[in-house]
Design a protein around this motif. Sequence first.
Motif, PDB file in Angstrom:
ATOM      1  N   UNK A  77      32.028  34.029  28.540  1.00  0.00           N
ATOM      2  CA  UNK A  77      33.201  34.294  29.381  1.00  0.00           C
ATOM      3  C   UNK A  77      34.261  35.179  28.738  1.00  0.00           C
ATOM      4  N   UNK A  78      34.115  35.511  27.446  1.00  0.00           N
ATOM      5  CA  UNK A  78      35.189  36.231  26.755  1.00  0.00           C
ATOM      6  C   UNK A  78      35.465  37.607  27.358  1.00  0.00           C
ATOM      7  N   UNK A  79      34.417  38.365  27.680  1.00  0.00           N
ATOM      8  CA  UNK A  79      34.660  39.714  28.204  1.00  0.00           C
ATOM      9  C   UNK A  79      35.142  39.666  29.652  1.00  0.00           C
ATOM     10  N   UNK A  80      34.718  38.656  30.393  1.00  0.00           N
ATOM     11  CA  UNK A  80      35.268  38.483  31.739  1.00  0.00           C
ATOM     12  C   UNK A  80      36.778  38.256  31.652  1.00  0.00           C
ATOM     13  N   UNK A  81      37.189  37.452  30.683  1.00  0.00           N
ATOM     14  CA  UNK A  81      38.617  37.201  30.485  1.00  0.00           C
ATOM     15  C   UNK A  81      39.336  38.507  30.151  1.00  0.00           C
ATOM     16  N   UNK A  82      38.717  39.323  29.318  1.00  0.00           N
ATOM     17  CA  UNK A  82      39.261  40.634  28.963  1.00  0.00           C
ATOM     18  C   UNK A  82      39.471  41.489  30.214  1.00  0.00           C
ATOM     19  N   UNK A  83      38.449  41.557  31.057  1.00  0.00           N
ATOM     20  CA  UNK A  83      38.525  42.381  32.274  1.00  0.00           C
ATOM     21  C   UNK A  83      39.601  41.865  33.228  1.00  0.00           C
ATOM     22  N   UNK A  84      39.658  40.550  33.395  1.00  0.00           N
ATOM     23  CA  UNK A  84      40.632  39.966  34.328  1.00  0.00           C
ATOM     24  C   UNK A  84      42.062  40.193  33.850  1.00  0.00           C
ATOM     25  N   UNK A  85      42.278  40.094  32.547  1.00  0.00           N
ATOM     26  CA  UNK A  85      43.628  40.336  32.004  1.00  0.00           C
ATOM     27  C   UNK A  85      44.055  41.777  32.268  1.00  0.00           C
ATOM     28  N   UNK A  86      43.172  42.736  31.980  1.00  0.00           N
ATOM     29  CA  UNK A  86      43.523  44.142  32.189  1.00  0.00           C
ATOM     30  C   UNK A  86      43.678  44.471  33.674  1.00  0.00           C
ATOM     31  N   UNK A  87      42.818  43.878  34.507  1.00  0.00           N
ATOM     32  CA  UNK A  87      42.920  44.120  35.957  1.00  0.00           C
ATOM     33  C   UNK A  87      44.229  43.562  36.512  1.00  0.00           C
ATOM     34  N   UNK A  88      44.664  42.443  35.962  1.00  0.00           N
ATOM     35  CA  UNK A  88      45.925  41.843  36.420  1.00  0.00           C
ATOM     36  C   UNK A  88      47.124  42.686  36.000  1.00  0.00           C
ATOM     37  N   UNK A  89      47.074  43.258  34.812  1.00  0.00           N
ATOM     38  CA  UNK A  89      48.221  43.988  34.264  1.00  0.00           C
ATOM     39  C   UNK A  89      48.412  45.371  34.882  1.00  0.00           C
ATOM     40  N   UNK A  90      47.307  46.037  35.214  1.00  0.00           N
ATOM     41  CA  UNK A  90      47.438  47.387  35.748  1.00  0.00           C
ATOM     42  C   UNK A  90      48.039  47.356  37.156  1.00  0.00           C
ATOM     43  N   UNK A  91      48.797  48.392  37.503  1.00  0.00           N
ATOM     44  CA  UNK A  91      49.553  48.381  38.770  1.00  0.00           C
ATOM     45  C   UNK A  91      48.751  48.916  39.955  1.00  0.00           C
ATOM     46  N   UNK A  92      47.944  49.939  39.721  1.00  0.00           N
ATOM     47  CA  UNK A  92      47.204  50.553  40.827  1.00  0.00           C
ATOM     48  C   UNK A  92      46.029  49.676  41.275  1.00  0.00           C
ATOM     49  N   UNK A  93      45.871  49.567  42.591  1.00  0.00           N
ATOM     50  CA  UNK A  93      44.736  48.810  43.139  1.00  0.00           C
ATOM     51  C   UNK A  93      43.420  49.465  42.727  1.00  0.00           C
ATOM     52  N   UNK A  94      43.413  50.812  42.751  1.00  0.00           N
ATOM     53  CA  UNK A  94      42.187  51.523  42.398  1.00  0.00           C
ATOM     54  C   UNK A  94      41.801  51.246  40.944  1.00  0.00           C
ATOM     55  N   UNK A  95      42.798  51.146  40.065  1.00  0.00           N
ATOM     56  CA  UNK A  95      42.520  50.863  38.653  1.00  0.00           C
ATOM     57  C   UNK A  95      42.039  49.426  38.450  1.00  0.00           C
ATOM     58  N   UNK A  96      42.549  48.535  39.267  1.00  0.00           N
ATOM     59  CA  UNK A  96      42.088  47.144  39.189  1.00  0.00           C
ATOM     60  C   UNK A  96      40.587  47.067  39.475  1.00  0.00           C
ATOM     61  N   UNK A  97      40.132  47.881  40.408  1.00  0.00           N
ATOM     62  CA  UNK A  97      38.701  47.922  40.745  1.00  0.00           C
ATOM     63  C   UNK A  97      37.918  48.631  39.646  1.00  0.00           C
ATOM     64  N   UNK A  98      38.500  49.734  39.140  1.00  0.00           N
ATOM     65  CA  UNK A  98      37.804  50.523  38.128  1.00  0.00           C
ATOM     66  C   UNK A  98      37.608  49.759  36.817  1.00  0.00           C
TER      67      UNK A  98
END
Length: 427
Positions: free
Chosen positions: A242-263
């Motif tokens: 689960x560690x890398x999933x946590x990494x992805x979720x943290x970065x997706x939460x922090x970024x402002x653009x919806x498109x970046x959250x998906x990317x």
Amino acid sequence: MNPITGVIITSVLIVIGALVLESYVAKKKKMTLYRLSDSITNLSCGMMERVFDFFLSVLILFGFQYIYENVAPYQIPMNIGTWVIAILAFDFLAYWFHRLSHEINFLWAAHIVHHQSEELNLTTVFRASLFAVFYRVFFFVWMALAGFNAITIGVCTMILGLFQLFTHSRVIGKLGVFEKFLTTPSHHRVHHGRNEKYMDHNYSHIFIIWDKIFGTFIEEDEEPTYGITTGFESANAYNANFSYWRNLLIRAKKTKKISDKIKVFTKGPAWTPDDVPHLPNEYKTDDNGNRIHHHIPISFELGAYILLNVAITFSAFAALMVVFKPYKPGEYFPIEELFSNHQILALVGIVLLSVFAHARMMEQTKFAIYIDAFRLIVLITLTFFAFKEFPFANWLIPTASVVCGVMLLWLIRLGVKASKKEAVIAA
């Protein structure tokens, strides 16, 4: 003997034999291949993945067989020629599954587990993510759609898996003419390297021709440094998954653009949004800034205790593989039995709890001894309630009780010694 039991026993003996042989050769060559915590983490990840695969593989094979019988435009007859085609097709799909698992983050979140270890040996084969079980379906369903039945797909899976035992060896050098068309240990060592020149190469499983065709092949000119560039410093199989999933979720939460959250999930591991940096590396460095090889020091007595308990856990895991009758194409499969069979549920519970407890003991975390004591009590309890009606209950339950009782006494001894050591340090 039940055929599935025979296959499991044979497979276990092959793996044990291969591990012993590799260890012997490594000793002769004065190579250090195995570290206890790393090897146990590899096996723990493998048991977790197999437990989930145990439930899903039967459903997947059932679905593949249904597609073969009702959707595929043509049912391929099985003979020597079509078996060769099946293995080539399976290996081709495996290449692209593997390659895309390095190029797309939500796939890499599963495959990264296999690359986290800074060692490379035969136990690395078993270090796989439970999420990979889901992803495989979408890549190998094409075999069923092409007209291969579920048994053929299953056999190809086993052949590829057994071949990987060979490719994960560090004691085997280059193999002459075989280097031209097979994926050899030399080729696969490159794939596990975190050296910049080696990264993102040699994805093939059996035939190295796919890398040569699609431009991802590179020769090994020196032994790589293994692991992932960001480091991973945990013996916990749950953290590994689960560690890398946590990494992805943290970065997706922090970024402002919806498109970046998906990317964050669809781009590659090297990409991150402009407004969110990559998370800090996990590895430690020495005074000169050089990366320190991850190692968890474990005393001889604690190591012996953990190793014996891992053997008990593996026995429960092997029993799980034996208890349930495997699905045979053409038969009705009682899916509900997977989720209502007390023996299956008990063994799953024992394996999943034990994987967590073993990691705590290896890392010597706070409350680790209490967690392991709880595991031993649960093991006795589940064995009694799940297997009391079995024909061999008259020896299984007393044996399990005695073994767990002895382990509990040993655990208390370890706890007392740890307390005395802490008292001396505090003084």
